[in-house]
Design an enzyme around this catalytic site. Structure first.
Site, short mmCIF file in Angstrom:
data_model
loop_
_atom_site.label_atom_id
_atom_site.label_comp_id
_atom_site.label_asym_id
_atom_site.label_seq_id
_atom_site.Cartn_x
_atom_site.Cartn_y
_atom_site.Cartn_z
N ASN A 1 -3.34 -12.59 15.54
CA ASN A 1 -4.03 -11.54 15.62
C ASN A 1 -5.02 -11.26 16.89
O ASN A 1 -5.48 -12.52 17.49
CB ASN A 1 -4.91 -11.38 14.35
CG ASN A 1 -5.57 -9.85 14.09
OD1 ASN A 1 -4.65 -9.06 13.81
ND2 ASN A 1 -6.81 -9.69 14.12
N HIS B 1 0.92 -1.30 0.06
CA HIS B 1 0.16 0.00 0.00
C HIS B 1 0.99 1.33 -0.20
O HIS B 1 0.34 2.40 0.37
CB HIS B 1 -0.94 -0.10 1.16
CG HIS B 1 -1.92 -1.12 0.95
ND1 HIS B 1 -2.82 -1.53 2.28
CD2 HIS B 1 -2.50 -1.82 0.02
CE1 HIS B 1 -3.57 -2.58 1.77
NE2 HIS B 1 -3.35 -2.81 0.54
P1 OAD Z 1 -6.79 -3.30 10.47
O1 OAD Z 1 -6.75 -2.05 11.51
O2 OAD Z 1 -7.89 -3.64 9.66
O3 OAD Z 1 -6.70 -4.52 11.53
C1 OAD Z 1 -5.60 -4.48 12.51
C2 OAD Z 1 -5.77 -5.74 13.23
O4 OAD Z 1 -4.64 -5.87 14.10
C3 OAD Z 1 -7.25 -5.81 14.15
O5 OAD Z 1 -7.82 -6.95 13.60
C4 OAD Z 1 -6.61 -5.96 15.63
O6 OAD Z 1 -7.49 -6.82 16.31
C5 OAD Z 1 -5.30 -6.62 15.42
N1 OAD Z 1 -4.48 -5.98 16.45
C6 OAD Z 1 -4.44 -4.81 17.22
N2 OAD Z 1 -3.13 -4.81 17.95
C7 OAD Z 1 -2.61 -5.87 17.97
C8 OAD Z 1 -1.48 -6.38 18.45
N3 OAD Z 1 -0.61 -5.69 19.28
N4 OAD Z 1 -0.93 -7.63 18.06
C9 OAD Z 1 -1.46 -8.42 17.39
N5 OAD Z 1 -2.90 -7.98 16.64
C10 OAD Z 1 -3.24 -6.60 16.88
O7 OAD Z 1 -5.48 -3.31 9.62
P2 OAD Z 1 -4.97 -4.04 8.27
O8 OAD Z 1 -5.54 -5.32 8.23
O9 OAD Z 1 -3.53 -3.69 8.25
O10 OAD Z 1 -5.14 0.40 3.65
O11 OAD Z 1 -5.74 -3.16 7.20
C11 OAD Z 1 -5.71 -3.29 5.93
C12 OAD Z 1 -5.74 -1.92 5.10
O12 OAD Z 1 -6.93 -1.12 5.39
C13 OAD Z 1 -4.55 -1.04 5.43
O13 OAD Z 1 -3.21 -1.31 4.91
C14 OAD Z 1 -5.25 0.25 4.99
C15 OAD Z 1 -6.51 0.35 5.65
O14 OAD Z 1 -7.53 0.89 5.08
C16 OAD Z 1 -4.67 1.41 2.99
O15 OAD Z 1 -3.90 1.96 3.58
C17 OAD Z 1 -4.64 1.42 1.63
#
Ligand code: OAD
Length: 252
Positions: free
Chosen positions: A219, A125
């Site tokens: 996660n 991204h």
């Molecule tokens: P999300 O914010 O959707 O998900 C983050 C996940 O991390 C959540 O399910 C939390 O439960 C988990 N989490 C939080 N703290 C944690 C920790 N300390 N250890 C393990 N897990 C933890 O993030 P992404 O999946 O990265 O797009 O989101 C995908 C995309 O959506 C991003 O790249 C961004 C966003 O819109 C763009 O920027 C294009």
């Protein structure tokens, strides 16, 4: 009855699937949460407070780039200036040094894997540490954009006067040419993909771990792919990944 240690059991199961050079690490915002960068979804996620339709879509940026830049100035820049990698990022670097890793593929735009010393990171991204002109080939980094923002808002190109943009993929835009392909290829060569800190709801990125022979998930909250994973570790990345490094060292 002894219920054992669910994290330990799941990590040991993951370790059974790890072969040298065959582990793809796929990361999301959760791996950087403990560095102080808010996630997008999940508890306290950014999209609870900000509407991605207004600040993170290509259409919104074209209509009014100042909305994105206001979000960047208020929310992103202060954090980016001070964040540091946490033990989970360093564990990824260690796994790479120890020879387990086929590729590190991240959805994150914070540059923390590179700051922790991980090499060859595939950024699906883009990065909020790089900026480019919407018209000419001018590019700059975080320090420079900080200065430009003091002179113009939204920031404009010092060469041609067009508005600048972050080198990130906004909703509605294609992923950077070649990067997604390289990630899929690496996944297809991998024995296991380990998804760390991702809600696994954003596509096409979420296809990447599914292209490996198997995948596992670290996660804090459930994801739609938990049922298909060989193991799910419901624990902080900064606890689980360093432990996986140790378990894999024992296997040598
Ligand atoms: P999300 O914010 O959707 O998900 C983050 C996940 O991390 C959540 O399910 C939390 O439960 C988990 N989490 C939080 N703290 C944690 C920790 N300390 N250890 C393990 N897990 C933890 O993030 P992404 O999946 O990265 O797009 O989101 C995908 C995309 O959506 C991003 O790249 C961004 C966003 O819109 C763009 O920027 C294009």
């Amino acid at each position: 009855m002894d219920k054992g240690n669910p994290m330990e059991d799941a990590l040991r199961k993951i370790a059974e699937h790890c072969v040298e050079g065959g582990v793809l690490i796929f990361t999301g915002a959760g791996i950087s949460a403990e560095s102080g960068i808010p996630t997008f979804r999940g508890r306290g996620g950014l999209w609870e407070k900000y509407d991605p339709e207004k600040v993170a879509t290509a259409d919104a940026f074209r209509r009014d780039p100042s909305l994105y830049w206001r979000f960047f100035l208020d929310v992103r820049l202060p954090i980016l200036k001070k964040v540091k990698p946490n033990p989970a990022h360093y564990a990824v670097t260690q796994l790479q040094k120890d020879g387990w890793v086929s590729a590190v593929v991240t959805q994150n735009i914070d540059g923390l894997h590179q700051a922790a010393g991980t090499e060859g990171v595939l950024e699906l991204h883009g990065s909020t540490r790089r900026f480019l002109c919407t018209r000419c080939d001018f590019r700059c980094g975080l320090e420079e954009i900080d200065k430009i923002l003091l002179e113009s808002f939204p920031p404009v190109c010092e060469r041609c006067g067009a508005v600048l943009r972050p080198d990130v993929v906004l909703f509605g835009e294609a992923l950077p040419a070649g990067v997604l392909e390289a990630a899929f290829e690496a996944a297809q060569r991998s024995r296991i993909a380990l998804s760390v800190g991702s809600s696994l709801v954003v596509y096409p990125a979420a296809f990447v771990p599914q292209h490996a022979q198997s995948f596992a998930i670290i996660n804090l909250e459930p994801t739609p792919l938990d049922g298909a994973a060989v193991a799910v570790v419901r624990q902080k990345a900064s606890v689980a990944l360093p432990r996986l490094v140790e378990i894999l060292k024992e296997r040598r």
